[in-house]
Write an enzyme that holds these catalytic residues in place. Sequence first.
Site, mmCIF file in Angstrom:
data_model
loop_
_atom_site.group_PDB
_atom_site.id
_atom_site.type_symbol
_atom_site.label_atom_id
_atom_site.label_comp_id
_atom_site.label_asym_id
_atom_site.label_seq_id
_atom_site.Cartn_x
_atom_site.Cartn_y
_atom_site.Cartn_z
ATOM 1 N N GLY A 253 0.737 -0.785 -0.182
ATOM 2 C CA GLY A 253 -0.046 -0.125 -0.298
ATOM 3 C C GLY A 253 0.488 1.422 -0.043
ATOM 4 O O GLY A 253 1.759 1.321 -0.335
ATOM 5 N N LYS B 126 0.193 -8.739 -10.922
ATOM 6 C CA LYS B 126 -1.380 -8.445 -11.498
ATOM 7 C C LYS B 126 -1.896 -7.834 -10.458
ATOM 8 O O LYS B 126 -3.135 -7.969 -11.275
ATOM 9 C CB LYS B 126 -1.209 -10.287 -10.733
ATOM 10 C CG LYS B 126 -1.987 -11.314 -11.005
ATOM 11 C CD LYS B 126 -1.882 -11.657 -12.523
ATOM 12 C CE LYS B 126 -3.647 -12.399 -12.791
ATOM 13 N NZ LYS B 126 -3.868 -12.451 -14.434
ATOM 14 N N LYS C 189 -2.028 -7.176 -24.584
ATOM 15 C CA LYS C 189 -1.188 -8.265 -24.838
ATOM 16 C C LYS C 189 0.039 -8.444 -25.394
ATOM 17 O O LYS C 189 1.297 -8.554 -24.921
ATOM 18 C CB LYS C 189 -1.471 -9.614 -25.388
ATOM 19 C CG LYS C 189 -3.185 -9.521 -24.763
ATOM 20 C CD LYS C 189 -2.795 -11.285 -23.017
ATOM 21 C CE LYS C 189 -3.014 -10.251 -22.712
ATOM 22 N NZ LYS C 189 -4.341 -9.807 -21.390
ATOM 23 N N GLU D 186 -7.367 -5.535 -27.305
ATOM 24 C CA GLU D 186 -6.954 -6.728 -26.008
ATOM 25 C C GLU D 186 -5.624 -7.299 -27.145
ATOM 26 O O GLU D 186 -4.552 -7.361 -25.940
ATOM 27 C CB GLU D 186 -7.923 -7.708 -26.055
ATOM 28 C CG GLU D 186 -7.949 -8.351 -25.120
ATOM 29 C CD GLU D 186 -7.328 -8.638 -23.601
ATOM 30 O OE1 GLU D 186 -6.871 -7.363 -23.388
ATOM 31 O OE2 GLU D 186 -6.890 -8.936 -23.188
ATOM 32 N N HIS E 4 -8.675 7.245 -40.696
ATOM 33 C CA HIS E 4 -8.885 8.730 -40.163
ATOM 34 C C HIS E 4 -7.644 9.150 -39.059
ATOM 35 O O HIS E 4 -7.265 9.860 -38.640
ATOM 36 C CB HIS E 4 -9.902 8.557 -39.150
ATOM 37 C CG HIS E 4 -11.314 8.719 -39.840
ATOM 38 N ND1 HIS E 4 -11.796 9.354 -40.506
ATOM 39 C CD2 HIS E 4 -11.870 7.869 -39.340
ATOM 40 C CE1 HIS E 4 -12.688 9.463 -41.145
ATOM 41 N NE2 HIS E 4 -13.113 7.815 -40.846
#
Length: 611
Positions: free
Chosen positions: A101, A606, A488, A484, A507
């Site tokens: 944290g 992660k 990756k 996605e 464009h």
Amino acid sequence: MCGIVGYIGQQSAATLLLEGLKTLEYRGYDSAGIALAPGDGAFRVTRASGKLVNLQGRLDPRDPATLGIGHTRWATHGRPTEENAHPHRSGDGKVVAVHNGIFENFLELRKELQDKGESFLSETDTEAFPVMVSHLLKGGVTFTEAFRQALGRMEGIYAIACLHADDPNRILAARSGPPLVIGLGEGENFLASDVVPLLRHTRRVIFLEDGDLAELTRNGVRIFDLQGKELHRPIQNIPYDPVAAEKGGFKHFMQKEIFEQPQAISNTLLNRLPIEASEPIPLELPFTDEDLKSLQRIHIVACGTSWHAGLVGKFLIEQLARTAVEVDYASEYRYREPVIPEGTLIIGITQSGETADTLAAMKEAASRGARTLAICNVLGSTATRTAEATILTHAGPEIGVASTKAFTTQLAVLTLLALRIGEAKGTVDPKLRAELLQGLRELPAHLEHISALEPRIIQWAQRWRDASDFLYLGRGPLYPIALEGALKLKEISYIHAEGYPAGEMKHGPIALIDKDLPVVALMPKDSHREKTLSNLQEAAARDGRILGLVTQGDRGLDGIAEDVLELPEVHPWLAPILYVLPLQLLSYHIAVLRGCDVDQPRNLAKSVTVE
Ligand code: M6R
């Protein structure tokens, strides 16, 4: 982001803590450390920068200490050096702590403590904590009291574990934000940032809540609030098979998790497909048909790959339930004072259930009256405990930092959810519903078939491993899959990549196209096919090197594309679940060929539990 472990019992803490850290390394891997308390009034602290293996080389596995804490770090304050690695010690060496944290007021506390004669050795925010505890101990209070008072001085978020050399029979831990789980044993107890390291030792766990302070001894665990009142938290039994969190013959977790997708999708759909056509979708939602019918608007919040799932979810829900959906990056939503009219449902999509931005965005919406639903892969995570409703994705533990099976199972759940809301609202055509349900049933077999195309994808990877840029194009529900695919590739191979709606190419991005730019084109047989084909012809006319993914038997890219993979025919709205798999494999093999650390790519973690 960081990983915390703790052990108190009869066994060698060094070995157990190291094993635990190995399973948590996905949470952060730029430095690590362990503090052992042999009970002689001092600690043995071992730390190392870089991967865990560096720490392993320095630890004595025969160390007899049976109490200790450990940490694997993802740097926020201070570089990833050995000095900044946790555990941190107080100047007198009597208190050690590991922390996940951020203590936002650490500079202020550091100055205050320095003015009182305390010294600091690192650049981190964390060090203020053990120094504060040690300072308070000098005032004659107990360890628990000093720990509690020190927590009261900290601003920010934390999961923290702390030891006192003169009180070597307890671990004190607390949580406000990042997760912390206690594993219950016989004559021993464990602590960790998530359940995976605990599973080898026990299935009985307690998830700490925000504001909890826990005291672990060999014979028990007690939990208090920050005022010292004892609390009773439920013991939960975790069903995970620990083997699911191991590589099982694959070179990397990511590869294993890509290949697990047929099974993961089956698990996600298990008991959720109606047996009789007339039955509603059996999704475990606490909302009645009336609740679903009265939904006026849906806001989806998520980050990264889960945000891409949200974009597909928008498409599905708007088509099937005719309900307006907004999809936001959680980090933007939480600060933009969103307008949340009555009848709004907020859906937080989060694999880990611990992403700080997503949790905060959901909280923000709930405080403004929205109903809340989490789509999550981790039972017992903060998202599942704070949302009004949860749909679990049942992908099994996902260890590779790059999300794969968690994503495809999110898409499966979103399809079911869109159908369920559509049923309640009466907006789903029964024929279409039957087609989609049949399509869902066939997904695992189709995914198996696509996995077998790996050798072709390896050829693509070999040919394009040195490209400096990639462009991914798709339309409709395949546009988020283009995004996605690009994410990756960026994440694990460090190649720059962009995903674009195919129609948007002209464009701007068309300026990039030349003979060195691989263009990965997603062109299933759907209502967008002809338009996508025209866009690809425009790219080919400018020497773009097209790698196509099309429906079995589609010859439309012959003469245009450099190579084409044919994928099984499915309902176009389910195509995202199939078309992403080759893109995952492509990124994976390019990363392997480039010698990248696939499961632990640089700078990432992660579970992103900081803002
Ligand atoms: O656990 P979450 O789904 O909330 O995580 C969100 C993102 O941090 C995550 O998807 C990230 O983009 C992954 N590294 C993607 O592979």
